[in-house]
Design a protein around this motif. Structure first.
Motif, PDB file in Angstrom:
ATOM      1  N   SER A  11      62.271  24.833  10.220  1.00 31.64           N
ATOM      2  CA  SER A  11      63.215  24.462  11.275  1.00 31.64           C
ATOM      3  C   SER A  11      64.601  24.243  10.669  1.00 31.64           C
ATOM      4  N   LEU A  12      65.603  24.131  11.524  1.00 35.09           N
ATOM      5  CA  LEU A  12      66.960  23.890  11.043  1.00 35.09           C
ATOM      6  C   LEU A  12      67.075  22.580  10.274  1.00 35.09           C
ATOM      7  N   LEU A 144      62.892  32.184   3.338  1.00 34.02           N
ATOM      8  CA  LEU A 144      62.850  31.226   4.437  1.00 34.02           C
ATOM      9  C   LEU A 144      63.095  31.923   5.759  1.00 34.02           C
ATOM     10  N   ARG A 146      64.219  30.894   8.854  1.00 36.22           N
ATOM     11  CA  ARG A 146      64.873  29.747   9.488  1.00 36.22           C
ATOM     12  C   ARG A 146      64.802  29.915  11.001  1.00 36.22           C
ATOM     13  N   THR A 173      70.389  37.823   3.518  1.00 37.86           N
ATOM     14  CA  THR A 173      70.094  37.160   4.778  1.00 37.86           C
ATOM     15  C   THR A 173      70.125  38.212   5.873  1.00 37.86           C
TER      16      THR A 173
END
Length: 189
Positions: A11-12, A144, A146, A173
């Motif tokens: 999660s953030l 990750l 996200r 990313t």
């Protein structure tokens, strides 16, 4: 040499699961799933991939590591969730035998160091936070996923621990319309 890759949804606010080990808030539909299916198909549980017709051959990972709580997510329906991979669950609790599943109370660091010396694909650290903390010095890459929400509390990406700051370098990313982003970091050597 094989790498240990911590590939996990987060999660953030840095949690890999909610306070009651729930992860149902993570988005499992949307354009980011194409990225998972293309690059990380081996990280989908065997039965789910078969049901969806997803080919799991030739993936990056051939071994998955989990703590007991991560493994327990699929129980009792999936006692061997990733049968297409060598599965290692670190726990002191006894578990029912299952296909391609090794249960051990050995030191995770020693096991990973031994695995890294063997031939094969990369090693996927699936979770959880305590196991990631134990293995922090062995993690070569972080991948990750996200997720665009806050849990507020839960299982952190890394459990609190005592270790020196470690630096990772940004590799890439990719952000999707769902708001999910995949970010890869490599350990600075």
């Amino acid at each position: 040499m094989r790498e240990l890759v911590y590939y996990v949804a987060v999660s953030l606010d840095g949690y890999i699961a909610g306070p009651d080990h729930q992860f149902d808030a993570f988005l499992i539909e949307g354009d980011h799933m194409e990225g998972i299916n293309e690059e990380f198909a081996v990280t989908i549980p065997t039965d789910i991939a078969a049901h969806l017709g997803i080919d799991q051959s030739g993936g990056r990972f051939d071994t998955v590591l989990m703590g007991a709580n991560t493994h327990a997510v699929g129980l009792p329906d999936m006692p061997s969730p990733y049968r297409h991979l060598q599965q290692i669950v670190f726990t002191h609790r006894p578990l029912e035998p299952a296909e391609n599943l090794r249960v051990t109370d050995e030191d995770p660091v020693a096991v990973v160091r031994e695995l890294k010396q063997q031939d094969g694909g990369d090693i996927w650290l699936c979770g959880g936070g305590r196991l990631a903390t134990q293995l922090h010095g062995e993690i070569d890459r972080l991948l990750l996923k996200r997720q665009p929400f806050l849990f507020g509390d839960g299982i952190p990406l890394f459990a609190p621990g005592e270790y020196a700051p470690e630096q990772f370098e940004h590799v890439r990313t990719r952000t999707y319309e769902t708001g999910v982003s995949f970010t890869e970091f490599a350990r600075r050597r």
